[in-house]
Design an enzyme around this catalytic site. Structure first.
Site, PDB file in Angstrom:
ATOM      1  N   PHE B  11      96.451 113.139  32.667  1.00  0.00           N
ATOM      2  CA  PHE B  11      97.807 113.018  33.241  1.00  0.00           C
ATOM      3  C   PHE B  11      97.788 113.553  34.662  1.00  0.00           C
ATOM      4  CE2 PHE B  11     102.576 113.882  32.887  1.00  0.00           C
ATOM      5  CZ  PHE B  11     102.917 112.541  32.767  1.00  0.00           C
ATOM      6  N   LYS B 127      85.572 104.267  37.130  1.00  0.00           N
ATOM      7  CA  LYS B 127      84.350 103.503  37.375  1.00  0.00           C
ATOM      8  C   LYS B 127      83.261 103.793  36.341  1.00  0.00           C
ATOM      9  CE  LYS B 127      83.869 105.230  41.522  1.00  0.00           C
ATOM     10  NZ  LYS B 127      85.165 105.866  41.773  1.00  0.00           N
ATOM     11  N   VAL B 154      87.526  99.114  40.834  1.00  0.00           N
ATOM     12  CA  VAL B 154      86.846  98.688  42.060  1.00  0.00           C
ATOM     13  C   VAL B 154      87.713  98.882  43.311  1.00  0.00           C
ATOM     14  CG1 VAL B 154      85.702  96.780  43.252  1.00  0.00           C
ATOM     15  CG2 VAL B 154      85.367  97.092  40.799  1.00  0.00           C
ATOM     16  N   GLY B 208      93.438 113.358  53.416  1.00  0.00           N
ATOM     17  CA  GLY B 208      93.350 113.153  51.972  1.00  0.00           C
ATOM     18  C   GLY B 208      92.442 112.016  51.562  1.00  0.00           C
ATOM     19  N   GLU B 211      87.025 113.783  49.838  1.00  0.00           N
ATOM     20  CA  GLU B 211      86.972 114.949  48.952  1.00  0.00           C
ATOM     21  C   GLU B 211      86.380 116.142  49.710  1.00  0.00           C
ATOM     22  OE1 GLU B 211      87.482 114.545  45.383  1.00  0.00           O
ATOM     23  OE2 GLU B 211      88.108 112.475  45.780  1.00  0.00           O
ATOM     24  N   LYS B 226      80.579 100.618  42.308  1.00  0.00           N
ATOM     25  CA  LYS B 226      81.447  99.439  42.411  1.00  0.00           C
ATOM     26  C   LYS B 226      80.629  98.155  42.516  1.00  0.00           C
ATOM     27  CE  LYS B 226      85.234 102.115  44.421  1.00  0.00           C
ATOM     28  NZ  LYS B 226      85.857 102.598  45.676  1.00  0.00           N
ATOM     29  N   GLY B 324      94.618 105.229  46.265  1.00  0.00           N
ATOM     30  CA  GLY B 324      96.030 105.595  46.319  1.00  0.00           C
ATOM     31  C   GLY B 324      96.615 105.674  44.921  1.00  0.00           C
TER      32      GLY B 324
END
Lengths: 350, 350
Positions: B11, B127, B154, B208, B211, B226, B324
């Site tokens: 979550f 992924k 992807v 953002g 990482e 991917k 996003g």
């Protein structure tokens, strides 16, 4: 195994290439797509008309050109008797690929209407009937329980209409902007590279991109029709050709192009439509100096692209060929595949 | 009216946003898509587990964060009891959005397997399970008559897998190349604008995009997964992670970038796969200096794109967001829409 009988109305580059695909790849299509195709009628302004319910010999038909006689020598007629062939032949699907008349969409509108009235499905690559009479013809198809598909009217075989309808479920589409004419895009690119307008047009004509009279491409008439189709199909705009403001690229001078280039901008002929707050849709075609990082700025040469503005994904853009014999013939095939999927639910299980 | 009961496994941002969409747009989705959604189970590492067959109060769940206690205060458990919840809850569909582990795909592989084994359909944006165990899990779904969908693995909600499978019927897909990582693409763009590598990374982190440990993005590991997914799904490559050659962008120096710029080239991190003459597939990730008129050269910032190489259309390219929260949550919704279409044949009638 289902076999669809098809009639080819207009036997120019597009329908000839469809016939070549059927002749060369029939078995592959059958095994991959689950249906076969059989050409049972052809009409053409030069060759006349040929109807053979048991299937036309495509090798014979493809060998014919205007100089080598008409279908009269092969059991058909030297006359182009479109209405009678469309209404009375045994085809399940009419593949309409005559010429676009932006005034009233004729004769293609009548071709499509005759087919739908006689309970035959229609696929067309012809902008005219879709732009000028799209709503009426779609409604007629629904009334008669048949299909009216026209993916190729906008970007040849590059999926645009079908992509937006099938891939964007659950999204709200707020508008689109696109590069929808390869000739004008090519000309602008060559002018950015230093050619003047006339030299760029001349080069485009030599490459087969531009017609002898390039006005439809250069002055935005072609894009205007495509914007009208997309606005009505995808935004339910309910607008007419006169509602699509139009300005071509003849006002874009080499000076403007060089100035834009120095400022990190690039002129493109952009067709667009956008839903307003009151629900109405504003649509138009005009040259725009786009920032180089705009999604359409990098679409070069004869490539076309449409950028869709969606609520949850923002901009999603598809680009690909906007013209070409093979590319446009594939559009007809993709229409027939969609009809088959709708009949059988096959697409649902892909 | 069909209502699908769904369970949210993990979550975090993605499944929270899906819950927000269900809460805020449930009625719209119901009228537009012909089905409703009801969340009947949630598990989360911080919040624990909550199962309520009559439907969870999403307002309550969305108000909870790790600091305000666990689901134990709402009739659930403070423990994350994924296997039991997945196997025994009444959900029709499991929405898996935990974290990607590129080594063995766990724990997501187990989440997916438990769901499919208990005859529940699965959608995931993860992924790991698709790249590492895609064939096994797809086969398991087919055996159990349920669905396994993973469009979001992807390019978040931008349709790529489904686009190629549904829009390219009748075409032969020979390969693809894509920009599949927004962080590395953003960094290359900023380096072209004059920043050095560290400054560009730092900026991407502030925005953002990147990482704290940017290696997965910068060294091509993310793209490698991917490419593996697309090669196996779209080219039926039957390859493993080790078969996808990988090179990141840390070797692309500012000097290389400036030199390319002077030569009309632009460095991009390109993931690609191509079918060879013998039928095998060669796949890899590496930085490539593309000509500016290449279809991927203009894909800027955090945008992703895939260019498909087809026989009849040549290159067809789709670009859009690659990440996003909202965009990825829509991917899950699009998976559920596809499942509904497959069940009802609804897509066939769009």
């Amino acid at each position: 195994m289902t076999t669809y009988d098809i009639a080819l109305i207009g036997f120019g580059g597009v329908n000839r290439t469809l016939a070549e695909l059927v002749a060369a790849r029939g078995d592959t299509l059958r095994s991959e797509l689950g249906f076969g195709l059989r050409v049972v009628a052809i009409t053409d302004l030069r060759l006349g008309s040929l109807v053979q319910p048991e299937g036309i010999d495509l090798g014979m038909a493809l060998n014919m050109d205007g100089a080598s006689g008409t279908f009269a020598a092969h059991g058909g007629s030297a006359d182009t008797i479109n209405e009678s062939v469309i209404r009375n032949c045994t085809a399940d699907i009419i593949c309409e690929a005559t010429f676009t008349n932006p005034e009233d969409g004729e004769p293609a509108v009548s071709h499509v209407r005759w087919a739908l009235e006689s309970n035959k499905s229609v696929c067309t690559t012809n902008k005219g009937p879709v732009a000028i009479r799209g709503a009426e013809l779609t409604s007629l198809a629904e009334q008669n329980g048949v299909h009216f598909e026209f993916e190729g009217a906008v970007m040849s075989g590059t999926p645009v209409i079908r992509l937006a309808k099938k891939m964007f479920a659950g999204l709200k589409l707020n508008g689109f902007e696109g590069i929808l004419n390869g000739t004008s895009n090519y000309v602008l690119g060559r002018m950015e590279a230093g050619l003047d307008f006339e030299a760029a047009i001349s080069e485009a004509q030599k490459l087969g991109y531009a017609e002898a009279n390039p006005a439809a491409d250069i002055e935005g008439y072609d894009v205007q029709l495509k914007v009208l189709i997309l606005a009505n199909e995808l935004l339910d705009a309910g607008i007419e050709l006169k509602d699509v403001q139009r300005q071509g690229i003849s006002t874009v001078t080499p000076e403007k192009i060089q100035k834009a280039s120095r400022e990190g901008l690039r002129w493109k002929l952009v067709g667009s439509a956008r839903r307003n707050v009151d629900g109405s849709v504003t649509a138009g075609v005009s040259p725009v100096a786009l920032p180089l990082d705009h999604g359409l700025a990098g679409v070069s040469g004869a490539t076309n692209a449409v950028s869709f503005e969606t609520d949850l994904l923002g901009a999603v853009t598809v680009s690909g060929p906007g013209a070409g014999r093979v590319e446009t013939a594939y559009a007809l095939l993709s229409d027939i595949i969609a009809m088959h999927a709708a009949r059988t639910g096959a697409a649902a299980h892909v």
